[in-house]
Design an enzyme around this catalytic site. Structure first.
Site, mmCIF file in Angstrom:
data_model
loop_
_atom_site.group_PDB
_atom_site.id
_atom_site.type_symbol
_atom_site.label_atom_id
_atom_site.label_comp_id
_atom_site.label_asym_id
_atom_site.label_seq_id
_atom_site.Cartn_x
_atom_site.Cartn_y
_atom_site.Cartn_z
ATOM 1 N N TYR A 105 14.529 -8.939 22.622
ATOM 2 C CA TYR A 105 14.278 -8.081 21.646
ATOM 3 C C TYR A 105 13.056 -8.083 21.031
ATOM 4 O O TYR A 105 12.353 -7.126 20.673
ATOM 5 C CB TYR A 105 15.175 -8.965 20.417
ATOM 6 C CG TYR A 105 15.038 -8.527 19.054
ATOM 7 C CD1 TYR A 105 15.400 -7.306 18.506
ATOM 8 C CD2 TYR A 105 14.585 -9.203 18.285
ATOM 9 C CE1 TYR A 105 15.198 -7.129 17.231
ATOM 10 C CE2 TYR A 105 14.298 -9.100 16.982
ATOM 11 C CZ TYR A 105 14.832 -7.812 16.284
ATOM 12 O OH TYR A 105 14.592 -7.726 14.974
ATOM 13 N N ILE B 226 26.556 4.733 15.428
ATOM 14 C CA ILE B 226 27.381 5.057 16.581
ATOM 15 C C ILE B 226 28.829 4.683 16.195
ATOM 16 O O ILE B 226 29.910 5.357 16.668
ATOM 17 C CB ILE B 226 27.129 4.058 17.693
ATOM 18 C CG1 ILE B 226 27.576 4.821 18.937
ATOM 19 C CG2 ILE B 226 27.297 2.812 17.676
ATOM 20 C CD1 ILE B 226 26.816 4.338 20.320
HETATM 21 C C1 AKB Z 1 16.723 -11.960 14.484
HETATM 22 O O1 AKB Z 1 16.900 -13.130 14.132
HETATM 23 O O2 AKB Z 1 16.919 -11.352 15.709
HETATM 24 C C2 AKB Z 1 16.246 -11.056 13.478
HETATM 25 C C3 AKB Z 1 14.653 -11.085 13.382
HETATM 26 C C4 AKB Z 1 14.015 -12.145 12.900
HETATM 27 O O3 AKB Z 1 14.157 -9.858 13.613
HETATM 28 N N1 AKB Z 1 16.674 -11.277 12.262
#
Ligand code: AKB
Length: 313
Positions: free
Chosen positions: A143, A37
Site C-alpha cells: 500500500y 464496484i
Molecule cells: C491504513 O491504516 O492503511 C490507512 C492509512 C494510514 O492510510 N488508514
C-alpha cells in the site's frame, strides 16, 4: 460560484461515504456522481450513483463521455493491512486505477483531480517526530509503495500534461458513521464501537504506539479546502503532509474511560504492529498551513466527546 460536476470513485469506502455528503453540501447533490464496484449502501443510495470498476478503462471513458465532469475524486484503493494479504491485487488496484484516471482526466480535459496519499509512504528510516514534507521514504507495505509511486505519477502528470492533480497524505482517519476496512489505524475506529457495545477492546497495537490521526470532519474539510485552493498557491504536486492529532492506544482508552468508566483495554499485537512501527508518530504540516491555511479543529478529547455522544443515541 462556478458550477462543478464531480465524479467520485470508490465512494463506498470509509472516506468516500462521508466525503460525499461534504461534496453534496458544497457543490449541490445533483452535481455529484458517486461510483463504486459494489451496490450503494446507506447515504450513497440517496444521491446519484453508478456501478464502476475503475480498472475497466472503457467503463470509465463511457461515464466521462456521458457527463461533462470538471473534477474527479479517485478514492478506490486497498489499504495497508489488507494489501499485505493480497499484494498483487493491491498493487493492481492502487496503481492501474490511478493511471487509468490520470489518462482519462487528460483525455477528457478534467479541470481538477483529487487522489489520496497516506502516511504509509514513510518507512523505518523516516524521522518519526514532526516528519518533514521532504524526507527519506522507504515504505514497507505494498500500500505504502503504491502511494509513494502514485505521488510521483501525480507530479509527473502535472509537469508533463499540466493536469491539476492534488493530494493529501492522510493520517489514520477516524469516523463513526462507516467502518473502515483493512487499515492499520482501524483500531482507533473499532475501539469506540466495542467500548459502547462490550465495554472492552483488544488492541492489535501495543499500548504506546503513537500514530498521526485525524477526525473525519477535519479530513473532509482538508480535502475540499485543498480542492478549492487557487491553483497558483499549490506548491506541492506529490501530496501534502497534513496533521490532526497524535495518540497511542492507552491514551484513547483513557479518554474513552472518562465517558464509560467500566471500559477496559487489553493488548495483543499482531502483524500490524510492524507496519505501525514503520510510520511516523507526528507530522510537520507547515507547508499545508502556509499554502492553503490548513488548521484542524479536533483533538482527541473533542473527537471522543463527539463520537461517544453520536454513537450513544
Ligand atoms: C491504513 O491504516 O492503511 C490507512 C492509512 C494510514 O492510510 N488508514
Amino acid at each position: 460560484m462556478k458550477k462543478e460536476k464531480i465524479l467520485v470513485t470508490g465512494a463506498g469506502g470509509q472516506l468516500g461515504s462521508e466525503l460525499i455528503s461534504g461534496l453534496w453540501k458544497y457543490y449541490g447533490k445533483e452535481n455529484v456522481i458517486a461510483t463504486d464496484i459494489k451496490e450503494p449502501q446507506g447515504i450513497l443510495s440517496e444521491g446519484n450513483f453508478e456501478i464502476l470498476d475503475v480498472l475497466k478503462t472503457s467503463n470509465l471513458s463511457a461515464l466521462l463521455k456521458k457527463n461533462r465532469f470538471t473534477q474527479i475524486y479517485h478514492l478506490a484503493a486497498m489499504l495497508s493491512a489488507a494489501g499485505e494479504k493480497n499484494p498483487k491485487m493491491a498493487w493492481r488496484l492502487n496503481m492501474e486505477s490511478l493511471i487509468n484516471v490520470l489518462d482519462a482526466a487528460v483525455e477528457f480535459k478534467i479541470e481538477k483531480v483529487y487522489w489520496p496519499s497516506s502516511i504509509a509512504v514513510f518507512g523505518p528510516s523516516t524521522p518519526k517526530v514532526e516528519t518533514p514534507q521532504h524526507t527519506i521514504m522507504d515504505p514497507i507495505t505494498i500500500y505504502g509503495i503504491s502511494k509513494q509511486a502514485g505521488e510521483r505519477w501525480c507530479e509527473w502528470y502535472y509537469k508533463n500534461h499540466g493536469l491539476d492533480v492534488r493530494s493529501l497524505r492522510y493520517p489514520g482517519i477516524i469516523g463513526y458513521k462507516t467502518k473502515p476496512g483493512g487499515g492499520t489505524t482501524d483500531y482507533a475506529v473499532d475501539i469506540y464501537w466495542k467500548a459502547l457495545a462490550d465495554k472492552k477492546y483488544e488492541s492489535f497495537l501495543k499500548a504506546d504506539t503513537y500514530l498521526p490521526m485525524m477526525y473525519m470532519p477535519d479530513a473532509v474539510k482538508a480535502t475540499i479546502d485543498l480542492m478549492e485552493c487557487p491553483k497558483e498557491k499549490i506548491t506541492i504536486r506529490s501530496a501534502y503532509n497534513i496533521s490532526g492529532m497524535s495518540f497511542c492506544p492507552s491514551e484513547i482508552a483513557s479518554e474513552i474511560k472518562k465517558h464509560i468508566s467500566e471500559f477496559e483495554i487489553t493488548y495483543l499485537p499482531d502483524f500490524r504492529q510492524a507496519i505501525a512501527d514503520s510510520w511516523p508518530k507526528s507530522l510537520d504540516d507547515s507547508i499545508a498551513q502556509k499554502d492553503w491555511g490548513w488548521q484542524p479543529e479536533y483533538d482527541l478529547k473533542k473527537m471522543t466527546n463527539d463520537i461517544v455522544k453520536n454513537l450513544s443515541v
